[in-house]
Design a protein around this motif. Structure first.
Motif, PDB file in Angstrom:
ATOM      1  N   SER A  28      -3.089  -4.377 -10.372  1.00 31.42           N
ATOM      2  CA  SER A  28      -2.706  -3.456  -9.279  1.00 31.42           C
ATOM      3  C   SER A  28      -1.485  -3.543  -9.107  1.00 31.42           C
ATOM      4  O   SER A  28      -0.290  -1.971  -9.034  1.00 31.42           O
ATOM      5  N   GLU A  80      -6.895   0.079  -7.019  1.00 29.51           N
ATOM      6  CA  GLU A  80      -6.357  -0.810  -6.161  1.00 29.51           C
ATOM      7  C   GLU A  80      -4.875  -0.697  -6.156  1.00 29.51           C
ATOM      8  O   GLU A  80      -4.170  -1.892  -6.657  1.00 29.51           O
ATOM      9  N   HIS A 101      -4.071  -3.371  -1.891  1.00 27.47           N
ATOM     10  CA  HIS A 101      -4.634  -4.819  -2.599  1.00 27.47           C
ATOM     11  C   HIS A 101      -4.130  -5.926  -1.711  1.00 27.47           C
ATOM     12  O   HIS A 101      -5.190  -6.714  -1.105  1.00 27.47           O
TER      13      HIS A 101
END
Length: 304
Positions: A81, A257, A262
């Motif tokens: 992420s 993501e 996240h």
């Protein structure tokens, strides 16, 4: 007795030397209530194992355990992420700045009757909320019935699965560029209109070509405005959430993501792990602060 009276006197003396304080005090109070207090609460929650739905009395202090879990690799999706968030920030900001300045230069280079209409059209993507814009693009990205694949199929016989694991990141990037390049365009256009013509004319008389005028005269005179545009777009793209959520919800898998998504997944879709989500949110806040400080420091360095 004198010491008791010193403090009010010192306050009055300070307010007399800084009369503006009384005018900005309400705004400072509101900022404290809306930003500092929630941030402090976020820090406290990140040091606990608090979960969604718990009473606060049930939460236990775990210290830096949530942060150690992130940086040690126990959360396998965290570093992914971070990487795609930073990559998105760099690509989106760079492309939007280049395209925005190019469009602004085109608008500034000539006068035509429909310029006001063109500027009005540029405002349309900015006026749309990101969720509506993303929903519109989601329909156009549809692999079977979307207009983009219909055009590609007609012209080139090609078909692209835009929201697949390989293309989802680039699809979100396309939407962000479409929506926020006009923002950069309008900022740069305002800057170009405010640049005085005398230095440009002097450079042209001295034999400078268009590229030299642009790099040696125009851009340096717009430096502060360009840094402001870069700062705003970098910070905004780093905390991207709504566009990615509507288009992919972080998928397929974890392909898109971003850190903001996240945080959402950790806090809502994964047993409500609020303590861990708060730790990730603080990391996002820290990255945003560092990026902002670097850009502001670079601007001040250029000014010196």
């Amino acid at each position: 007795m004198r010491k008791a009276n010193d403090k009010p006197g010192a306050i009055r003396s300070y307010l007399h030397r800084n009369p503006h304080i009384k005018f900005i005090a309400p705004a400072m109070t509101a900022m404290m209530a809306l930003s500092v207090v929630p941030t402090f609460f976020l820090v406290v929650i990140s040091l606990t194992n608090y979960q969604l739905g718990w009473k606060f009395s049930r939460a236990k202090f775990v210290g830096l355990k949530n942060f150690i879990r992130l940086f040690s690799g126990a959360d396998p999706d965290f570093w992914h992420s971070v990487f795609i968030s930073l990559a998105f920030m760099v690509l989106a900001t760079a492309i939007e700045m280049v395209l925005g300045f190019a469009l602004a230069s085109l608008l500034n280079s000539s006068e035509f009757k429909l310029k006001a209409v063109v500027i009005g059209i540029l405002i349309i993507p900015m006026a749309m909320t990101p969720t509506i814009a993303a929903q519109m693009w989601k329909l156009m990205f549809n692999a079977e019935y979307g207009i983009i694949n219909a055009i590609l199929g007609t012209l080139f016989g090609a078909k692209v699965v835009w929201l697949s694991a390989e293309m989802a990141f680039w699809s979100i990037l396309i939407v962000d560029i479409w929506q926020f390049t006009p923002f950069v365009t309008l900022i740069c256009y305002a800057g170009l209109r405010s640049v005085p013509s005398e230095p440009i004319e002097s450079a042209a008389i001295d034999g400078a070509n268009r590229w030299q005028v642009l790099t040696q005269v125009t851009l340096p005179m717009m430096r502060k405005l360009l840094f402001l545009a870069i700062l705003l777009r970098a910070v905004d793209s780093l905390k991207l959430f709504d566009t990615a959520f509507v288009l992919t919800q972080g998928g397929p898998g974890n392909a898109t993501e971003f850190l903001s998504l996240h945080v959402y997944r950790m806090a809502n879709a994964q047993n409500g792990l609020i303590g861990r989500a708060a730790a990730i949110a603080l990391v996002l806040l820290a990255i945003t602060t560092v990026v902002s400080r670097i850009l502001i420091k670079q601007q001040r360095k250029e000014d010196d």
